[in-house]
Every structure is written in structure tokens, then in C-alpha cells.
Enzyme design. Structure first.
Site, mmCIF file in Angstrom:
data_model
loop_
_atom_site.group_PDB
_atom_site.id
_atom_site.type_symbol
_atom_site.label_atom_id
_atom_site.label_comp_id
_atom_site.label_asym_id
_atom_site.label_seq_id
_atom_site.Cartn_x
_atom_site.Cartn_y
_atom_site.Cartn_z
ATOM 1 N N THR A 136 -30.582 21.543 6.298
ATOM 2 C CA THR A 136 -31.517 21.059 7.299
ATOM 3 C C THR A 136 -30.804 20.379 8.457
ATOM 4 O O THR A 136 -31.422 20.036 9.459
ATOM 5 C CB THR A 136 -32.522 20.074 6.673
ATOM 6 O OG1 THR A 136 -31.799 19.045 5.978
ATOM 7 C CG2 THR A 136 -33.432 20.779 5.687
ATOM 8 N N PRO A 174 -34.834 29.628 5.531
ATOM 9 C CA PRO A 174 -36.227 30.079 5.617
ATOM 10 C C PRO A 174 -37.105 29.199 6.497
ATOM 11 O O PRO A 174 -38.088 29.679 7.074
ATOM 12 C CB PRO A 174 -36.708 30.017 4.157
ATOM 13 C CG PRO A 174 -35.464 30.052 3.335
ATOM 14 C CD PRO A 174 -34.429 29.328 4.148
ATOM 15 N N GLY A 213 -28.427 27.278 4.843
ATOM 16 C CA GLY A 213 -29.081 26.500 3.803
ATOM 17 C C GLY A 213 -28.984 25.003 3.958
ATOM 18 O O GLY A 213 -28.938 24.281 2.966
ATOM 19 N N ALA A 252 -30.138 32.386 1.625
ATOM 20 C CA ALA A 252 -28.723 32.621 1.880
ATOM 21 C C ALA A 252 -28.204 33.882 1.194
ATOM 22 O O ALA A 252 -27.480 34.682 1.804
ATOM 23 C CB ALA A 252 -27.911 31.407 1.423
ATOM 24 N N HIS A 261 -18.511 15.918 1.244
ATOM 25 C CA HIS A 261 -19.069 14.916 0.342
ATOM 26 C C HIS A 261 -18.327 14.861 -0.992
ATOM 27 O O HIS A 261 -18.771 14.169 -1.915
ATOM 28 C CB HIS A 261 -20.550 15.178 0.083
ATOM 29 C CG HIS A 261 -21.413 14.945 1.277
ATOM 30 N ND1 HIS A 261 -22.692 15.452 1.404
ATOM 31 C CD2 HIS A 261 -21.193 14.248 2.422
ATOM 32 C CE1 HIS A 261 -23.212 15.090 2.570
ATOM 33 N NE2 HIS A 261 -22.318 14.368 3.208
#
Length: 261
Positions: free
Chosen positions: A201, A226, A199, A243, A129
Site C-alpha cells: 500500500t 488489486p 503488493g 502479484a 525490515h
């Protein structure tokens, strides 16, 4: 369930070619907010102009009303300013240096534009990105690096042609950089021995893709997160912790006599 750090550390130790895929969660321990991490600042509310943050920070808005895009880009950068790499960033970079010394390799594919992997020393880095620390002109080839946006006139003018400078990041509605996509495709084409998702999704296909590739290729994969994500059911190992904690525990098992870097 107790995280099986020993099993993951054994995978890392035995792998010659490793790919880390990272998202906003890896920078949470540096004090950066996770998505809407583009702020936490705009979660479920509109900007002062009555826009969603996706509209305000879109490629089309940068073209038509750069002052609006820059207003929110600068606010986000200001909220993240001063953050430095945490243990997860540092240990991934150290693992890259260590593996390189044995003719092995560690790559990082990151969605983050905060530059923390680069600041930590990661060299084999695909910033899919882009990064807020690099500006480019929208009218001419001029470009330059910046430590932050402090002192910039908004929107900043190009010193060569008078056009508008913008951060070299992928705004909403814009295409991903082809060079980064080509690097990722080439890397997977050559193959890796281990994929770790850290970390993120994994909602974007190009971020979840390497995990799918690993599953189909019979390559072990690890998720460090998590919570549950789009790839939690695909990986061979899960560490449901943050992380920095996970990377510190893995490092301790790889270097039982040295402690964390």
C-alpha cells in the site's frame, strides 16, 4: 479494465536496471496474511494483556518485557510457518538471474520479514525490515540463523552471555537499519530504468519514495496491486491483479515459447 501485460512486459524486457518494491501482498499467494498480516490475527482487537499489537511488538516492550514481545512474534511466526515462495517470488528471482547473464541487474526492496524472496533465490535484496529467520543477542555480538521458532525457549537465552535473543527485525518504534537505507540511496543515486511496486500500500515514505523518484526522473513505473494505494496516481502503468498472476503473465510474454518457471 483489462491489464496491459504486453506494455509492462515490454518495459521489463527493455530495462537494464530494475527495482521491485514488495509488501505483504506478494506473499498472500503463499498463504501469508496481509498486514495486520502481522496477522489478520490482531485486527481491531487487543492482546490478552490489553495491548495493541504495536505496543506488544515494540522495541521498548522487547527491552522491558521480552516475554510479551516474543509471545506474539512466535504466534505470528507459527501462523506463517511452512509457507514457501510463490510464482511472484520465483519469477522475480529468475528475472534477476536472467538479467545478470546479460550484464543487467534486478534489485528487490522488501518490507516483508518472511524471507521468501531469499528462499526463492533473490540475491540483490534489501530487507528493509529485517527477517525473522535471523536472531541476534540484545547483550553481545552473538547471532544465528533459524529455520523457524519451533523448539525455542521463549524468550530464548543467548548461549554465550545469557542475554535475550531477538529476531533481527524492525519492531514498532525502532529505527530502520542504516545499512539498508544506504543501499537504497546508493541504488537510486546510480539510477534505475524501471520501478515496480508489488503488493504494497506504500504508506511508508521510504517505500513510496522510489515511485516519487521515478516520476520526477521520467522513469517508467508499474504498480501491481488489486486495490488503490498511496502511489496509484503516480505510476505510469497499473496492473490491478494479484502479484502471482501478474508476474506469471509478464513472464509468459517475455518467454512465449517456455511458459512460466
Amino acid at each position: 479494465m483489462t491489464p496491459d501485460y504486453d506494455a509492462v512486459a515490454a518495459l521489463v524486457a527493455g530495462a537494464r536496471r530494475i527495482l521491485f518494491i514488495t509488501g505483504a501482498g506478494i506473499s498472500a499467494d503463499s498463504g501469508l496474511p496481509t498486514y495486520r498480516g502481522i496477522g489478520g490475527l490482531y485486527h481491531e482487537r487487543l492482546t490478552a494483556e490489553g495491548l495493541t499489537i504495536e505496543e506488544a511488538m515494540s522495541g521498548s516492550m522487547m527491552e522491558e518485557h521480552p516475554e510479551i514481545s516474543w509471545k506474539y512474534l512466535a504466534e505470528i511466526e507459527r501462523n506463517c510457518r511452512g509457507a514457501g515462495p510463490n510464482a511472484a517470488h520465483r519469477l522475480i528471482a529468475e528475472l534477476e538471474r536472467e538479467k545478470a547473464g546479460h550484464g543487467e541487474a534486478v534489485w528487490v526492496l522488501t518490507q516483508n520479514v518472511d524471507g521468501l524472496h531469499r528462499a526463492a533465490g533473490s540475491a540483490k535484496l534489501i530487507e528493509i525490515h529485517g527477517t525473522v529467520h535471523h536472531l541476534r543477542c540484545t547483550e553481545c555480538p552473538h547471532e544465528r540463523d533459524v529455520a523457524d521458532f519451533a523448539g525455542l525457549t521463549l524468550p530464548p537465552p543467548c548461549p554465550l552471555c545469557g542475554g535475550v535473543l531477538r529476531p533481527d527485525v524492525v519492531l514498532f518504534g525502532e529505527m530502520l537499519p542504516q545499512r539498508a537505507l544506504d543501499l537504497l540511496q546508493a541504488l537510486l543515486g546510480q539510477g534505475v530504468d524501471l520501478v515496480l511496486s508489488v503488493g504494497t500500500t506504500s504508506v511508508f515514505p521510504y517505500i513510496a519514495g522510489p515511485i516519487w523518484w521515478a516520476r520526477q526522473a521520467g522513469v517508467p513505473s508499474v504498480e501491481i496491486n488489486p486495490g488503490d494505494t498511496e502511489v496509484s496516481h503516480l505510476v505510469s502503468h497499473r496492473l490491478q491483479v494479484g502479484a502471482a498472476e501478474a508476474m506469471t503473465e509478464i513472464w509468459r510474454r517475455l518467454h512465449p515459447d517456455a511458459g512460466a518457471a
